[in-house]
Motif scaffolding. Structure first.
Motif, PDB file in Angstrom:
ATOM      1  N   TYR A   1       3.685   1.671   3.098  1.00 40.05           N
ATOM      2  CA  TYR A   1       4.479   0.728   3.890  1.00 40.05           C
ATOM      3  C   TYR A   1       5.724   1.435   4.438  1.00 40.05           C
ATOM      4  CZ  TYR A   1       7.486  -3.129   5.181  1.00 40.05           C
ATOM      5  OH  TYR A   1       8.317  -3.970   5.881  1.00 40.05           O
ATOM      6  N   GLU A   2       6.414   2.183   3.593  1.00 39.89           N
ATOM      7  CA  GLU A   2       7.609   2.917   4.029  1.00 39.89           C
ATOM      8  C   GLU A   2       7.262   3.936   5.115  1.00 39.89           C
ATOM      9  OE1 GLU A   2      10.874   2.452   3.242  1.00 39.89           O
ATOM     10  OE2 GLU A   2      10.180   0.671   2.170  1.00 39.89           O
TER      11      GLU A   2
ATOM     12  N   GLU B   1       3.489   0.762  -1.563  1.00 41.88           N
ATOM     13  CA  GLU B   1       4.900   0.806  -1.177  1.00 41.88           C
ATOM     14  C   GLU B   1       5.211   2.065  -0.366  1.00 41.88           C
ATOM     15  OE1 GLU B   1       7.005   0.481  -4.867  1.00 41.88           O
ATOM     16  OE2 GLU B   1       6.538  -1.643  -5.091  1.00 41.88           O
ATOM     17  N   ARG B   2       4.686   3.204  -0.812  1.00 42.06           N
ATOM     18  CA  ARG B   2       4.929   4.456  -0.074  1.00 42.06           C
ATOM     19  C   ARG B   2       4.326   4.383   1.324  1.00 42.06           C
ATOM     20  NH1 ARG B   2       7.166   4.228  -3.960  1.00 42.06           N
ATOM     21  NH2 ARG B   2       8.600   3.459  -2.402  1.00 42.06           N
TER      22      ARG B   2
ATOM     23  N   MET C   1      -0.057  -3.464  -3.135  1.00 39.43           N
ATOM     24  CA  MET C   1       1.343  -3.123  -2.958  1.00 39.43           C
ATOM     25  C   MET C   1       1.949  -2.600  -4.251  1.00 39.43           C
ATOM     26  SD  MET C   1       3.117  -2.874  -0.419  1.00 39.43           S
ATOM     27  CE  MET C   1       4.657  -3.033   0.425  1.00 39.43           C
TER      28      MET C   1
ATOM     29  N   GLY D   1       9.464  -8.530  -0.977  1.00 43.05           N
ATOM     30  CA  GLY D   1       9.762  -7.828   0.260  1.00 43.05           C
ATOM     31  C   GLY D   1       9.909  -8.800   1.403  1.00 43.05           C
TER      32      GLY D   1
ATOM     33  N   VAL E   1       4.775  -9.506  -5.524  1.00 40.39           N
ATOM     34  CA  VAL E   1       5.166  -8.584  -4.456  1.00 40.39           C
ATOM     35  C   VAL E   1       6.434  -9.113  -3.799  1.00 40.39           C
ATOM     36  CG1 VAL E   1       4.486  -7.505  -2.291  1.00 40.39           C
ATOM     37  CG2 VAL E   1       2.772  -7.903  -4.070  1.00 40.39           C
TER      38      VAL E   1
ATOM     39  N   GLU F   1       2.543   1.284  -6.223  1.00 37.95           N
ATOM     40  CA  GLU F   1       3.292   2.466  -5.807  1.00 37.95           C
ATOM     41  C   GLU F   1       2.791   3.068  -4.496  1.00 37.95           C
ATOM     42  OE1 GLU F   1       1.893   2.065  -8.833  1.00 37.95           O
ATOM     43  OE2 GLU F   1       3.614   1.909 -10.201  1.00 37.95           O
TER      44      GLU F   1
END
Length: 163
Positions: free
Chosen positions: A85-86, A82-83, A77, A108, A106, A79
């Motif tokens: 996941y988005e 994260e991208r 998790m 979230g 992490v 960069e």
């Protein structure tokens, strides 16, 4: 005279040892820089492909949908994690958990576990730490009963390139 000879020999040996230690330290530094360069180059390649794919109206989830994968775990998790996941969070793909070596770092609104913990049942694990994919996949196939894909492979296959 013997004393001068011993001093000169000792100095030369000391200097040789210092040069040897310095050279070994430099080789390690160079190796670490090369590894960092290779990792960043791979991440650049992934991000470039991802942007090109999005510019052409394609989505990173199309490969998963085609494979009828509905529940995933994302490994890593940072960069790229994260991208990704988005990218998937507002689709029909459910992110069951995040697997990360440093779960306490992490943040979230999702379940975060260490690779050593019990991994919930998922249809696939997506590894976003592509540089370490071979090593991570080897660990994961022993722990899960589903396919383990690299982010690079998911993106490439979503884009119509076989990886």
């Amino acid at each position: 005279m013997i004393l001068i000879f011993l001093v000169v020999i000792s100095f030369c040996m000391g200097l040789s040892c210092a040069v040897f230690v310095y050279e070994n330290k430099r080789k390690i530094e160079i190796r670490n820089k090369e590894e960092e360069y290779n990792k960043l180059f791979l991440y650049f390649h992934i991000l470039n492909m991802w942007v090109e794919m999005r510019q052409k109206g394609k989505s990173a989830v199309s490969f998963l949908q085609k494979k009828q994968i509905r529940k995933i775990a994302i490994y890593g998790m940072k960069e790229l994690g994260e991208r990704f996941y988005e990218e998937v969070k507002n689709t029909d793909i459910e992110v069951v958990c995040i697997i990360d070596k440093n779960p306490q770092q992490v943040l979230g609104d999702f379940l975060v576990i260490s690779p050593k913990e019990n991994i919930p049942k998922v249809d696939a694990v997506i590894v976003t730490a592509d540089y370490y994919f071979a090593e991570i996949k080897k660990q994961m196939v022993e722990r899960v009963d589903c396919p383990v894909y690299s982010l690079h492979g998911v993106l490439g296959n979503s884009f119509g390139r076989n990886f």
